[in-house]
Design an enzyme around this catalytic site. Structure first.
Site, mmCIF file in Angstrom:
data_model
loop_
_atom_site.group_PDB
_atom_site.id
_atom_site.type_symbol
_atom_site.label_atom_id
_atom_site.label_comp_id
_atom_site.label_asym_id
_atom_site.label_seq_id
_atom_site.Cartn_x
_atom_site.Cartn_y
_atom_site.Cartn_z
ATOM 1 N N GLU A 1 89.480 121.438 31.131
ATOM 2 C CA GLU A 1 88.706 120.577 32.172
ATOM 3 C C GLU A 1 87.041 120.455 31.759
ATOM 4 O OE1 GLU A 1 89.183 121.874 36.224
ATOM 5 O OE2 GLU A 1 91.422 121.998 36.245
ATOM 6 N N HIS B 1 90.190 118.009 40.195
ATOM 7 C CA HIS B 1 90.074 119.119 40.637
ATOM 8 C C HIS B 1 89.181 118.802 41.793
ATOM 9 C CE1 HIS B 1 90.213 123.843 39.419
ATOM 10 N NE2 HIS B 1 90.218 123.705 40.957
HETATM 11 P P1 NAD Z 1 97.454 132.867 47.407
HETATM 12 O O1 NAD Z 1 97.141 134.243 46.788
HETATM 13 O O2 NAD Z 1 97.404 132.858 48.860
HETATM 14 O O3 NAD Z 1 99.088 132.559 46.997
HETATM 15 C C1 NAD Z 1 99.663 132.593 45.905
HETATM 16 C C2 NAD Z 1 100.974 132.875 45.852
HETATM 17 O O4 NAD Z 1 101.668 133.057 44.656
HETATM 18 C C3 NAD Z 1 101.403 134.528 46.411
HETATM 19 O O5 NAD Z 1 102.242 134.231 47.662
HETATM 20 C C4 NAD Z 1 101.928 135.173 45.558
HETATM 21 O O6 NAD Z 1 102.791 136.211 45.822
HETATM 22 C C5 NAD Z 1 102.444 134.079 44.899
HETATM 23 N N1 NAD Z 1 102.800 134.447 43.327
HETATM 24 C C6 NAD Z 1 102.131 135.263 42.496
HETATM 25 N N2 NAD Z 1 102.890 135.370 41.129
HETATM 26 C C7 NAD Z 1 103.855 134.599 41.347
HETATM 27 C C8 NAD Z 1 104.818 133.874 40.415
HETATM 28 N N3 NAD Z 1 104.993 134.541 39.033
HETATM 29 N N4 NAD Z 1 105.800 133.163 40.615
HETATM 30 C C9 NAD Z 1 105.653 132.427 41.904
HETATM 31 N N5 NAD Z 1 105.000 133.060 42.945
HETATM 32 C C10 NAD Z 1 103.821 133.810 42.551
HETATM 33 O O7 NAD Z 1 96.669 131.855 46.589
HETATM 34 P P2 NAD Z 1 96.307 130.343 47.240
HETATM 35 O O8 NAD Z 1 95.218 130.441 48.237
HETATM 36 O O9 NAD Z 1 97.549 129.775 48.098
HETATM 37 O O10 NAD Z 1 95.972 129.465 45.990
HETATM 38 C C11 NAD Z 1 97.079 129.400 45.088
HETATM 39 C C12 NAD Z 1 96.454 128.347 43.845
HETATM 40 O O11 NAD Z 1 95.636 127.135 44.364
HETATM 41 C C13 NAD Z 1 95.621 129.293 42.947
HETATM 42 O O12 NAD Z 1 96.059 129.127 41.608
HETATM 43 C C14 NAD Z 1 94.136 128.847 43.239
HETATM 44 O O13 NAD Z 1 93.613 128.958 42.148
HETATM 45 C C15 NAD Z 1 94.397 127.217 43.431
HETATM 46 N N6 NAD Z 1 93.550 126.488 43.929
HETATM 47 C C16 NAD Z 1 93.213 125.272 43.690
HETATM 48 C C17 NAD Z 1 92.155 124.617 44.389
HETATM 49 C C18 NAD Z 1 92.010 123.008 43.863
HETATM 50 O O14 NAD Z 1 91.024 122.644 43.993
HETATM 51 N N7 NAD Z 1 92.845 122.375 43.388
HETATM 52 C C19 NAD Z 1 91.454 125.041 45.474
HETATM 53 C C20 NAD Z 1 91.966 126.390 45.893
HETATM 54 C C21 NAD Z 1 92.993 127.232 45.047
#
Ligand code: NAD
Length: 307
Positions: A262, A281
């Site tokens: 990115e 993003h």
């Molecule tokens: P979260 O921690 O609440 O949820 C993540 C989930 O993934 C958890 O339930 C965890 O148990 C599960 N997990 C962990 N390892 C795993 C695996 N190997 N296989 C399947 N599931 C697994 O996180 P969130 O707040 O829901 O965020 C999720 C993602 O979104 C993160 O990568 C974060 O960086 C990304 N995000 C992106 C943006 C964006 O602007 N696009 C904004 C915020 C967050």
């Protein structure tokens, strides 16, 4: 008694500033100072608030004898030297849940966009092409949505999917059964989810186990009519394999908000494909998410500083 001082070093929603001022704190504001300037400013502050910038380095922390808390309005903490903060018992607070709904709504926008070829149609219209025949779409009602990673964002999407009349499949190594019940979702293994879903959306953190989680082999398990959405982290998907999958029709389309590199390099192969929707993003880029992120961090700072 000397006034508690909070340095806000990045743009912060006015409601968040209000929270700090209402607590009786003096608020200093300077947008993105460089390290040298931040060291000067930090000299007598009790708290520093940042976003993904500026960097709170060890030098900054060492130059701030009164510093008790660092607030990050948002999620990632890569710009804060956590080790140095820990040594001084400085609390680091953030707001990981502030943008969950916003990311979920972007995913929804992408699902509809890819299903109905909205971006493609718009591009054609601007070229003066009436591409009605190429724009046959699908409905989401009655389709199966596979959510990989059922955490904060995954849960928000599941709630929306249920309202849309979609069947929800979930994959998460740490299943939250209660929440799954609430959204009428069923936990299955990853392979089953990929084979049975019409839309697959990724919401896992990027860790060793999730690096290239969606690779060539797994893309081949998906239906050739399926849509893949990635608004988690770019490297959760093997981009080269995805380009192949989109080009050769292993899947029907994709929506991407995040990339292995990115900004996405100009002329990247993804930009040449009509069946993918690309955004830079922007998952958390809403007025509401930004406000929530600021207010939640400000409230935690008040909590820490007022003991
Ligand atoms: P979260 O921690 O609440 O949820 C993540 C989930 O993934 C958890 O339930 C965890 O148990 C599960 N997990 C962990 N390892 C795993 C695996 N190997 N296989 C399947 N599931 C697994 O996180 P969130 O707040 O829901 O965020 C999720 C993602 O979104 C993160 O990568 C974060 O960086 C990304 N995000 C992106 C943006 C964006 O602007 N696009 C904004 C915020 C967050």
């Amino acid at each position: 008694m000397e006034m508690v001082k909070v340095l806000v070093a990045a743009p912060l929603h006015e409601k968040a500033i209000e929270v700090l001022k209402n607590a009786g704190f003096e608020v200093l504001y300077e947008e993105y100072p460089d390290e040298g300037r931040l060291i000067e400013l930090a000299e007598d502050v009790d708290a520093i608030v940042v976003r993904s910038k500026p960097k709170v380095t060890r030098k900054v922390i060492e130059a701030a004898p009164n510093l008790k808390v660092i607030g990050r309005a948002g999620v990632g903490l890569d710009n804060i030297d956590l080790e140095a903060a820990k040594e001084r018992e400085i609390r680091v607070v953030n707001s990981p849940a502030a943008s969950s709904r916003s990311v979920a709504e972007l995913v929804l926008a992408m699902m509809f966009n890819v299903a109905r070829k909205v971006s493609f149609a718009d591009r054609k219209m601007r070229e003066g092409v009436w591409a009605k025949k190429q724009c046959m779409g699908i409905e989401l009602d009655g389709k199966t949505l596979g959510i990989v990673g059922f955490g904060r964002i995954g849960y928000q999407i599941a709630k929306i999917a249920k309202a849309l009349g979609m069947k929800v499949l979930l994959y998460d190594p740490y299943p939250n059964e209660e929440r799954a019940k609430e959204v009428e979702g069923n936990f299955v293994d990853l392979e089953t989810l990929l084979e049975e879903s019409d839309v697959v959306t990724l919401h896992v953190p990027l860790v060793e186990q999730t690096y290239h989680l969606i690779n060539e082999e797994r893309l081949k398990l998906m239906k050739n009519t399926a849509i893949l959405i990635n608004a988690a982290r770019g490297a959760v998907v093997d981009t080269n394999a995805l380009v192949k999958a989109l080009r050769e029709g292993w899947i029907a389309g994709a929506g991407l908000d995040v990339y292995e590199e990115e900004p996405l390099p100009k002329d990247h192969p993804l930009t040449k494909l009509d069946n993918v929707v690309l955004t830079p993003h922007i998952g958390a880029s809403t007025v509401e998410a930004q406000m929530r992120a600021g207010v939640q961090v400000a409230e935690q700072i008040v909590e820490v500083l007022k003991g």
